[in-house]
Write an enzyme that holds these catalytic residues in place. Structure first.
Site, PDB file in Angstrom:
ATOM      1  CE1 TYR A  27      20.084  27.863 -18.512  1.00 44.07           C
ATOM      2  CE2 TYR A  27      20.797  29.281 -20.315  1.00 44.07           C
ATOM      3  CZ  TYR A  27      21.093  28.498 -19.215  1.00 44.07           C
ATOM      4  OH  TYR A  27      22.387  28.337 -18.821  1.00 44.07           O
ATOM      5  CB  CYS A  28      12.567  29.418 -22.289  1.00 39.18           C
ATOM      6  SG  CYS A  28      10.784  29.481 -22.433  1.00 39.18           S
ATOM      7  N   PRO A  29      12.251  26.827 -24.632  1.00 40.83           N
ATOM      8  CG  PRO A  29      11.290  25.325 -26.153  1.00 40.83           C
ATOM      9  CD  PRO A  29      12.120  26.555 -26.085  1.00 40.83           C
TER      10      PRO A  29
END
Lengths: 385, 76
Positions: free
Chosen positions: B13-15
Protein backbone atom coordinates in the site's frame (compact mmCIF):
# COMPACT_ATOMS: atom_id res chain seq x y z
CA UNK A 1 37.46 -11.50 15.60
CA UNK A 2 39.64 -9.30 17.71
CA UNK A 3 37.32 -9.01 20.71
CA UNK A 4 35.45 -12.31 20.54
CA UNK A 5 34.80 -14.71 23.35
CA UNK A 6 36.03 -18.15 22.20
CA UNK A 7 33.15 -20.46 21.33
CA UNK A 8 30.43 -17.81 21.54
CA UNK A 9 27.85 -17.29 18.80
CA UNK A 10 28.81 -13.89 17.37
CA UNK A 11 25.95 -11.57 16.41
CA UNK A 12 27.18 -8.46 14.64
CA UNK A 13 24.87 -5.49 14.04
CA UNK A 14 26.01 -2.95 11.45
CA UNK A 15 24.24 0.38 11.93
CA UNK A 16 23.11 2.20 15.07
CA UNK A 17 19.85 3.78 13.91
CA UNK A 18 16.33 2.86 14.99
CA UNK A 19 16.34 -0.69 13.58
CA UNK A 20 19.85 -1.70 14.64
CA UNK A 21 19.46 -0.28 18.14
CA UNK A 22 16.13 -2.02 18.82
CA UNK A 23 17.49 -5.34 17.50
CA UNK A 24 20.59 -5.05 19.71
CA UNK A 25 18.67 -4.20 22.89
CA UNK A 26 15.92 -6.74 22.27
CA UNK A 27 18.51 -9.48 21.65
CA UNK A 28 20.54 -8.50 24.70
CA UNK A 29 17.45 -9.01 26.84
CA UNK A 30 16.19 -12.19 25.16
CA UNK A 31 19.65 -13.76 25.29
CA UNK A 32 20.88 -12.41 28.63
CA UNK A 33 21.37 -15.94 29.97
CA UNK A 34 23.36 -17.04 26.94
CA UNK A 35 25.46 -13.85 27.10
CA UNK A 36 26.19 -14.39 30.81
CA UNK A 37 27.32 -17.94 30.05
CA UNK A 38 29.54 -16.66 27.20
CA UNK A 39 27.55 -18.59 24.59
CA UNK A 40 26.49 -15.45 22.72
CA UNK A 41 28.20 -12.15 22.04
CA UNK A 42 26.45 -9.08 20.59
CA UNK A 43 28.46 -6.34 18.89
CA UNK A 44 27.41 -3.15 17.11
CA UNK A 45 29.41 -1.08 14.64
CA UNK A 46 28.13 2.40 13.84
CA UNK A 47 29.32 5.48 11.97
CA UNK A 48 28.46 7.82 14.85
CA UNK A 49 28.54 7.99 18.65
CA UNK A 50 25.28 9.98 18.44
CA UNK A 51 21.74 8.74 17.77
CA UNK A 52 19.40 11.16 16.01
CA UNK A 53 15.59 11.17 16.27
CA UNK A 54 15.10 11.87 12.58
CA UNK A 55 11.35 12.75 12.58
CA UNK A 56 12.30 15.75 14.74
CA UNK A 57 13.96 17.41 11.75
CA UNK A 58 10.55 18.49 10.42
CA UNK A 59 10.02 20.45 13.66
CA UNK A 60 13.52 21.97 13.38
CA UNK A 61 12.61 23.19 9.89
CA UNK A 62 9.69 25.14 11.40
CA UNK A 63 11.53 26.40 14.50
CA UNK A 64 9.51 24.16 16.83
CA UNK A 65 12.45 22.09 18.12
CA UNK A 66 16.12 22.85 18.57
CA UNK A 67 18.60 20.46 16.94
CA UNK A 68 20.21 19.44 20.25
CA UNK A 69 16.84 18.00 21.35
CA UNK A 70 17.16 15.34 18.64
CA UNK A 71 20.31 13.61 19.93
CA UNK A 72 21.36 11.14 22.60
CA UNK A 73 24.69 9.38 23.10
CA UNK A 74 24.29 6.04 21.32
CA UNK A 75 26.13 4.20 24.10
CA UNK A 76 23.56 5.47 26.63
CA UNK A 77 20.75 3.79 24.65
CA UNK A 78 22.34 0.33 24.57
CA UNK A 79 22.24 -2.52 27.06
CA UNK A 80 25.65 -2.71 28.79
CA UNK A 81 26.29 -6.23 27.47
CA UNK A 82 26.48 -4.93 23.89
CA UNK A 83 29.99 -4.30 22.59
CA UNK A 84 29.50 -0.94 20.83
CA UNK A 85 32.15 0.60 18.59
CA UNK A 86 32.15 3.77 16.52
CA UNK A 87 33.92 2.35 13.50
CA UNK A 88 31.87 2.09 10.28
CA UNK A 89 32.09 -0.95 8.04
CA UNK A 90 33.86 -0.35 4.73
CA UNK A 91 34.01 -3.93 3.44
CA UNK A 92 31.63 -6.90 3.61
CA UNK A 93 33.04 -10.37 2.81
CA UNK A 94 29.96 -12.56 3.03
CA UNK A 95 31.67 -15.82 2.01
CA UNK A 96 34.25 -15.36 4.80
CA UNK A 97 31.56 -14.15 7.25
CA UNK A 98 33.55 -11.06 8.11
CA UNK A 99 33.54 -7.29 7.74
CA UNK A 100 36.37 -4.77 7.76
CA UNK A 101 35.97 -1.36 9.38
CA UNK A 102 37.34 2.08 8.59
CA UNK A 103 40.03 1.63 11.24
CA UNK A 104 41.14 -1.62 9.58
CA UNK A 105 39.74 -4.01 12.19
CA UNK A 106 38.30 -7.28 10.93
CA UNK A 107 35.15 -8.57 12.65
CA UNK A 108 33.98 -12.13 12.07
CA UNK A 109 30.37 -13.09 12.70
CA UNK A 110 27.99 -16.02 12.78
CA UNK A 111 24.90 -13.83 12.38
CA UNK A 112 24.99 -10.44 10.66
CA UNK A 113 22.31 -7.72 10.88
CA UNK A 114 22.58 -4.92 8.31
CA UNK A 115 20.69 -1.75 9.26
CA UNK A 116 22.71 1.01 7.64
CA UNK A 117 19.74 3.17 6.55
CA UNK A 118 19.45 5.55 3.63
CA UNK A 119 20.60 9.02 2.55
CA UNK A 120 19.12 11.79 0.48
CA UNK A 121 20.73 12.31 -2.94
CA UNK A 122 19.49 15.68 -4.23
CA UNK A 123 22.50 15.85 -6.55
CA UNK A 124 20.84 13.16 -8.72
CA UNK A 125 18.63 15.94 -10.17
CA UNK A 126 20.41 18.80 -11.98
CA UNK A 127 19.95 22.07 -10.10
CA UNK A 128 17.98 20.62 -7.18
CA UNK A 129 20.70 20.96 -4.56
CA UNK A 130 21.27 24.63 -5.48
CA UNK A 131 17.62 25.53 -5.91
CA UNK A 132 15.74 23.74 -3.13
CA UNK A 133 15.39 23.59 0.63
CA UNK A 134 15.38 20.23 2.45
CA UNK A 135 14.77 18.98 5.99
CA UNK A 136 16.50 15.58 5.95
CA UNK A 137 19.69 16.64 7.74
CA UNK A 138 20.27 18.97 10.68
CA UNK A 139 22.12 21.48 8.52
CA UNK A 140 19.46 21.55 5.77
CA UNK A 141 16.57 21.79 8.26
CA UNK A 142 18.16 24.84 9.94
CA UNK A 143 18.78 26.43 6.55
CA UNK A 144 15.16 25.76 5.54
CA UNK A 145 13.88 27.43 8.72
CA UNK A 146 15.98 30.54 8.05
CA UNK A 147 14.62 30.70 4.49
CA UNK A 148 11.06 30.39 5.78
CA UNK A 149 11.64 33.21 8.27
CA UNK A 150 12.95 35.47 5.51
CA UNK A 151 10.07 34.63 3.17
CA UNK A 152 7.56 37.46 2.87
CA UNK A 153 5.32 36.05 0.14
CA UNK A 154 5.25 34.46 -3.30
CA UNK A 155 5.11 30.99 -4.80
CA UNK A 156 6.11 27.98 -2.70
CA UNK A 157 6.53 24.72 -4.62
CA UNK A 158 6.78 21.33 -2.92
CA UNK A 159 8.27 18.47 -4.94
CA UNK A 160 8.78 14.80 -4.15
CA UNK A 161 11.57 12.47 -5.30
CA UNK A 162 11.30 8.68 -5.57
CA UNK A 163 11.96 6.77 -3.41
CA UNK A 164 12.02 8.90 -0.27
CA UNK A 165 12.24 8.42 3.46
CA UNK A 166 8.98 8.99 5.37
CA UNK A 167 6.16 8.81 2.80
CA UNK A 168 3.97 10.99 5.00
CA UNK A 169 6.48 13.88 4.92
CA UNK A 170 5.11 15.48 1.71
CA UNK A 171 1.64 16.07 3.17
CA UNK A 172 2.97 16.92 6.63
CA UNK A 173 5.29 19.63 5.34
CA UNK A 174 2.46 21.05 3.21
CA UNK A 175 0.06 21.36 6.17
CA UNK A 176 2.89 22.78 8.29
CA UNK A 177 3.70 25.41 5.67
CA UNK A 178 0.07 26.49 5.61
CA UNK A 179 -0.05 26.82 9.40
CA UNK A 180 3.36 28.51 9.58
CA UNK A 181 2.47 31.25 7.10
CA UNK A 182 -0.99 31.63 8.65
CA UNK A 183 0.59 32.16 12.09
CA UNK A 184 2.88 34.80 10.60
CA UNK A 185 -0.17 36.55 9.09
CA UNK A 186 1.08 36.25 5.49
CA UNK A 187 -0.82 33.18 4.26
CA UNK A 188 -2.78 35.36 1.82
CA UNK A 189 0.50 36.43 0.22
CA UNK A 190 1.72 32.84 -0.27
CA UNK A 191 0.67 30.45 -3.04
CA UNK A 192 1.44 26.85 -2.09
CA UNK A 193 1.65 24.28 -4.87
CA UNK A 194 2.20 20.59 -4.17
CA UNK A 195 3.66 18.27 -6.82
CA UNK A 196 3.48 14.48 -6.54
CA UNK A 197 5.00 11.70 -8.69
CA UNK A 198 1.94 9.47 -9.22
CA UNK A 199 -1.60 10.21 -10.36
CA UNK A 200 -3.08 11.07 -6.97
CA UNK A 201 -1.75 13.28 -4.19
CA UNK A 202 -0.46 10.43 -2.01
CA UNK A 203 0.69 6.87 -2.60
CA UNK A 204 -1.75 5.54 0.01
CA UNK A 205 -5.20 5.87 -1.56
CA UNK A 206 -6.95 6.60 1.74
CA UNK A 207 -4.42 9.31 2.61
CA UNK A 208 -4.98 10.85 -0.84
CA UNK A 209 -8.77 10.73 -0.36
CA UNK A 210 -8.42 12.49 2.98
CA UNK A 211 -5.73 15.03 2.04
CA UNK A 212 -7.19 16.24 -1.25
CA UNK A 213 -10.30 17.93 0.24
CA UNK A 214 -8.07 19.26 3.04
CA UNK A 215 -5.79 20.84 0.43
CA UNK A 216 -8.84 22.29 -1.30
CA UNK A 217 -10.10 23.69 2.01
CA UNK A 218 -6.82 25.46 2.87
CA UNK A 219 -6.11 26.61 -0.67
CA UNK A 220 -3.18 24.37 -1.62
CA UNK A 221 -2.88 23.75 -5.37
CA UNK A 222 -1.65 20.38 -6.56
CA UNK A 223 -0.26 18.76 -9.68
CA UNK A 224 0.09 14.99 -9.97
CA UNK A 225 2.29 12.90 -12.28
CA UNK A 226 5.14 15.33 -11.63
CA UNK A 227 8.59 13.70 -11.34
CA UNK A 228 11.29 16.32 -11.08
CA UNK A 229 13.75 16.12 -13.95
CA UNK A 230 15.59 19.42 -13.60
CA UNK A 231 15.62 22.62 -11.57
CA UNK A 232 16.56 25.91 -13.20
CA UNK A 233 17.75 27.54 -9.99
CA UNK A 234 18.65 30.81 -11.66
CA UNK A 235 15.20 31.39 -13.17
CA UNK A 236 13.42 29.53 -10.36
CA UNK A 237 11.61 26.96 -12.47
CA UNK A 238 11.18 23.27 -11.65
CA UNK A 239 10.65 20.96 -14.65
CA UNK A 240 9.11 17.50 -14.73
CA UNK A 241 9.91 14.33 -16.62
CA UNK A 242 6.30 14.47 -17.82
CA UNK A 243 6.93 17.73 -19.65
CA UNK A 244 5.35 20.34 -17.35
CA UNK A 245 6.99 23.04 -15.26
CA UNK A 246 6.25 25.28 -12.28
CA UNK A 247 7.68 28.63 -11.25
CA UNK A 248 8.63 29.14 -7.62
CA UNK A 249 10.07 31.67 -5.22
CA UNK A 250 10.78 29.01 -2.60
CA UNK A 251 11.24 25.35 -3.49
CA UNK A 252 10.81 22.72 -0.74
CA UNK A 253 11.97 19.29 -1.83
CA UNK A 254 11.51 15.82 -0.43
CA UNK A 255 14.50 14.46 -2.34
CA UNK A 256 15.20 11.03 -3.78
CA UNK A 257 16.94 8.65 -1.38
CA UNK A 258 19.39 5.81 -1.96
CA UNK A 259 21.01 3.18 0.24
CA UNK A 260 24.28 4.03 1.95
CA UNK A 261 27.47 4.28 -0.14
CA UNK A 262 29.02 1.15 1.38
CA UNK A 263 26.00 -0.92 0.28
CA UNK A 264 26.03 0.59 -3.22
CA UNK A 265 29.76 -0.05 -3.56
CA UNK A 266 29.22 -3.75 -2.86
CA UNK A 267 26.45 -3.89 -5.53
CA UNK A 268 24.15 -5.84 -3.26
CA UNK A 269 21.13 -4.43 -5.12
CA UNK A 270 20.00 -1.56 -7.40
CA UNK A 271 19.94 1.82 -5.67
CA UNK A 272 21.87 0.46 -2.69
CA UNK A 273 18.77 -1.41 -1.45
CA UNK A 274 19.53 -4.98 -0.36
CA UNK A 275 17.24 -7.71 -1.78
CA UNK A 276 15.41 -9.02 1.29
CA UNK A 277 12.88 -11.76 2.02
CA UNK A 278 9.51 -10.10 2.75
CA UNK A 279 8.64 -12.25 5.73
CA UNK A 280 11.89 -13.54 7.25
CA UNK A 281 13.85 -10.32 6.54
CA UNK A 282 16.91 -12.31 5.54
CA UNK A 283 19.15 -11.14 2.71
CA UNK A 284 18.29 -13.10 -0.43
CA UNK A 285 20.45 -16.26 -0.54
CA UNK A 286 21.98 -15.63 2.92
CA UNK A 287 20.19 -17.35 5.80
CA UNK A 288 22.50 -15.89 8.47
CA UNK A 289 22.18 -12.26 7.33
CA UNK A 290 19.20 -10.09 8.31
CA UNK A 291 18.32 -6.74 6.75
CA UNK A 292 15.88 -4.18 8.08
CA UNK A 293 14.64 -0.61 7.92
CA UNK A 294 15.49 1.65 5.00
CA UNK A 295 18.29 -0.75 3.96
CA UNK A 296 15.93 -3.33 2.41
CA UNK A 297 14.48 -3.34 -1.10
CA UNK A 298 11.04 -4.25 0.31
CA UNK A 299 8.02 -2.40 -1.08
CA UNK A 300 7.41 -1.01 2.40
CA UNK A 301 7.54 2.59 3.68
CA UNK A 302 11.03 3.78 4.58
CA UNK A 303 10.27 4.89 8.13
CA UNK A 304 11.47 4.32 11.67
CA UNK A 305 8.13 2.66 12.34
CA UNK A 306 8.72 -0.08 9.75
CA UNK A 307 12.27 -0.52 11.11
CA UNK A 308 10.83 -0.86 14.62
CA UNK A 309 8.32 -3.58 13.72
CA UNK A 310 10.90 -5.39 11.60
CA UNK A 311 13.44 -5.21 14.46
CA UNK A 312 11.03 -7.05 16.75
CA UNK A 313 10.69 -9.88 14.21
CA UNK A 314 14.42 -10.07 13.51
CA UNK A 315 15.43 -10.15 17.17
CA UNK A 316 12.76 -12.66 18.14
CA UNK A 317 13.82 -14.96 15.28
CA UNK A 318 17.57 -14.71 15.91
CA UNK A 319 16.95 -15.50 19.60
CA UNK A 320 14.62 -18.42 18.83
CA UNK A 321 17.06 -19.90 16.30
CA UNK A 322 19.75 -19.85 19.00
CA UNK A 323 17.39 -21.31 21.61
CA UNK A 324 15.34 -23.87 19.63
CA UNK A 325 16.88 -23.94 16.15
CA UNK A 326 13.95 -22.33 14.28
CA UNK A 327 12.45 -18.88 13.60
CA UNK A 328 9.07 -18.22 15.19
CA UNK A 329 7.71 -15.11 13.46
CA UNK A 330 7.04 -13.57 10.05
CA UNK A 331 7.08 -9.85 9.26
CA UNK A 332 3.67 -9.04 7.81
CA UNK A 333 4.43 -5.57 6.52
CA UNK A 334 3.23 -3.64 9.56
CA UNK A 335 3.74 0.14 9.54
CA UNK A 336 2.25 2.81 11.82
CA UNK A 337 2.72 6.44 10.80
CA UNK A 338 1.63 9.53 12.64
CA UNK A 339 0.38 12.19 10.25
CA UNK A 340 0.72 15.80 11.46
CA UNK A 341 -2.15 17.69 9.80
CA UNK A 342 -0.68 21.07 10.72
CA UNK A 343 0.68 22.43 13.98
CA UNK A 344 -2.17 21.39 16.27
CA UNK A 345 -3.96 18.35 14.75
CA UNK A 346 -2.85 14.87 13.71
CA UNK A 347 -4.09 11.49 12.62
CA UNK A 348 -2.34 8.21 11.81
CA UNK A 349 -2.10 5.46 9.19
CA UNK A 350 -1.63 1.84 10.21
CA UNK A 351 -1.37 -0.85 7.55
CA UNK A 352 0.40 -4.03 6.52
CA UNK A 353 0.94 -6.06 3.34
CA UNK A 354 -2.72 -7.07 3.12
CA UNK A 355 -4.70 -4.41 4.99
CA UNK A 356 -4.89 -0.77 3.86
CA UNK A 357 -5.07 2.02 6.44
CA UNK A 358 -8.43 3.31 7.59
CA UNK A 359 -7.84 7.00 8.14
CA UNK A 360 -9.62 8.84 10.98
CA UNK A 361 -10.28 12.60 10.97
CA UNK A 362 -7.34 14.52 12.54
CA UNK A 363 -7.75 15.74 16.12
CA UNK A 364 -5.76 17.53 18.82
CA UNK A 365 -5.33 14.41 20.96
CA UNK A 366 -3.37 12.60 18.23
CA UNK A 367 -1.18 15.67 17.82
CA UNK A 368 -0.36 15.63 21.53
CA UNK A 369 0.22 11.87 21.35
CA UNK A 370 2.74 12.52 18.57
CA UNK A 371 4.40 15.26 20.65
CA UNK A 372 4.62 12.78 23.53
CA UNK A 373 6.00 10.10 21.23
CA UNK A 374 8.79 12.52 20.26
CA UNK A 375 10.03 11.97 23.85
CA UNK A 376 8.84 8.37 24.20
CA UNK A 377 11.03 7.45 21.22
CA UNK A 378 14.01 7.17 23.57
CA UNK A 379 12.17 4.47 25.50
CA UNK A 380 11.11 2.81 22.28
CA UNK A 381 14.60 2.64 20.82
CA UNK A 382 15.88 1.07 24.03
CA UNK A 383 13.48 -1.76 23.15
CA UNK A 384 11.26 -1.11 26.17
CA UNK A 385 8.13 0.17 24.42
CA UNK B 1 19.76 -7.40 -25.80
CA UNK B 2 18.48 -5.93 -22.54
CA UNK B 3 16.99 -8.31 -20.00
CA UNK B 4 13.56 -7.98 -18.41
CA UNK B 5 13.78 -6.95 -14.77
CA UNK B 6 11.00 -7.92 -12.38
CA UNK B 7 9.63 -5.32 -9.96
CA UNK B 8 7.54 -7.19 -7.39
CA UNK B 9 5.03 -4.73 -5.97
CA UNK B 10 2.35 -7.23 -4.99
CA UNK B 11 0.54 -6.53 -1.73
CA UNK B 12 1.93 -3.09 -1.01
CA UNK B 13 0.00 0.00 0.00
CA UNK B 14 2.94 2.30 0.53
CA UNK B 15 4.93 3.19 -1.52
CA UNK B 16 2.64 1.30 -3.93
CA UNK B 17 3.14 -0.23 -7.39
CA UNK B 18 3.54 2.90 -9.54
CA UNK B 19 5.98 4.44 -7.06
CA UNK B 20 7.99 1.18 -7.11
CA UNK B 21 8.03 1.21 -10.91
CA UNK B 22 9.23 4.84 -10.99
CA UNK B 23 12.03 3.96 -8.55
CA UNK B 24 13.36 1.17 -10.73
CA UNK B 25 12.79 3.02 -14.02
CA UNK B 26 15.07 5.77 -12.73
CA UNK B 27 17.79 3.20 -12.12
CA UNK B 28 17.28 1.27 -15.40
CA UNK B 29 19.13 1.88 -18.66
CA UNK B 30 17.39 3.14 -21.81
CA UNK B 31 16.09 0.05 -23.66
CA UNK B 32 15.57 -2.01 -20.49
CA UNK B 33 12.20 -3.67 -20.00
CA UNK B 34 10.70 -3.77 -16.52
CA UNK B 35 7.89 -6.15 -15.60
CA UNK B 36 5.80 -4.77 -12.75
CA UNK B 37 3.89 -7.33 -10.68
CA UNK B 38 0.92 -5.79 -8.93
CA UNK B 39 -2.16 -6.97 -7.07
CA UNK B 40 -3.66 -3.46 -7.27
CA UNK B 41 -6.45 -3.29 -9.84
CA UNK B 42 -5.66 0.40 -10.35
CA UNK B 43 -2.20 -0.37 -11.75
CA UNK B 44 -3.68 -1.46 -15.09
CA UNK B 45 -4.81 2.16 -15.64
CA UNK B 46 -2.28 4.13 -13.58
CA UNK B 47 0.84 2.70 -15.16
CA UNK B 48 -0.10 3.24 -18.85
CA UNK B 49 -1.16 6.81 -18.06
CA UNK B 50 2.24 7.60 -16.52
CA UNK B 51 4.16 5.71 -19.22
CA UNK B 52 2.41 7.65 -21.98
CA UNK B 53 2.93 11.00 -20.28
CA UNK B 54 6.67 10.31 -19.81
CA UNK B 55 7.24 8.97 -23.31
CA UNK B 56 8.24 5.47 -22.27
CA UNK B 57 6.73 2.45 -24.04
CA UNK B 58 4.09 -0.04 -22.92
CA UNK B 59 5.09 -3.57 -23.93
CA UNK B 60 2.07 -5.41 -22.58
CA UNK B 61 -0.41 -5.94 -19.78
CA UNK B 62 -1.66 -9.33 -18.66
CA UNK B 63 -3.54 -10.55 -15.61
CA UNK B 64 -2.48 -14.01 -14.45
CA UNK B 65 -4.52 -15.18 -11.50
CA UNK B 66 -4.71 -12.24 -9.11
CA UNK B 67 -1.52 -10.59 -10.35
CA UNK B 68 -1.15 -7.95 -13.05
CA UNK B 69 2.01 -8.30 -15.13
CA UNK B 70 2.72 -4.94 -16.73
CA UNK B 71 5.75 -4.66 -19.02
CA UNK B 72 7.27 -1.27 -19.74
CA UNK B 73 10.33 -0.33 -21.80
CA UNK B 74 12.44 2.66 -20.80
CA UNK B 75 12.58 4.86 -23.89
CA UNK B 76 14.53 7.91 -22.72
Amino acid sequence: MKYSVVGAKRILIVGGGTGGTIVANNLARRLHGEIREHKVQISMLSASDQHMYQPGLLYVAFGQMMPDELYRDQASLLEPTIDFRVDPVVKFELEKKQVTTKSGDVHEYDVLVIATGSRMVPNEIPGLEEGAEFFYTEESAIKMFKKLREFEGGKVAITVGVPHKCPIAPVEVTFSLHDYFKARGIRDKVQIKYHYPINRIHSIENVAKWAQPEFDRIGVEYETLFNVEEVDAENKIVKSLEGTESEYDLLISIPEHRGMEVIEEHEFGPGGWIPTDRHQLTMEGQDNIYVLGDTTNLPVSKTGSAAHFQAEVVSENIASIIKIGAPVRDYKGKVYCFIEAGHDRATYAMFDYLNPPDLKPPNKSMHWFKMSYNQMYWTSVRGLL
Amino acid sequence: MSETKIVDACNTYCPGPLMELITYMRQADVGDTLELLSTDQGSADDVPEWVEKCGHEMVGTEKIGEIWHIKVRKAK
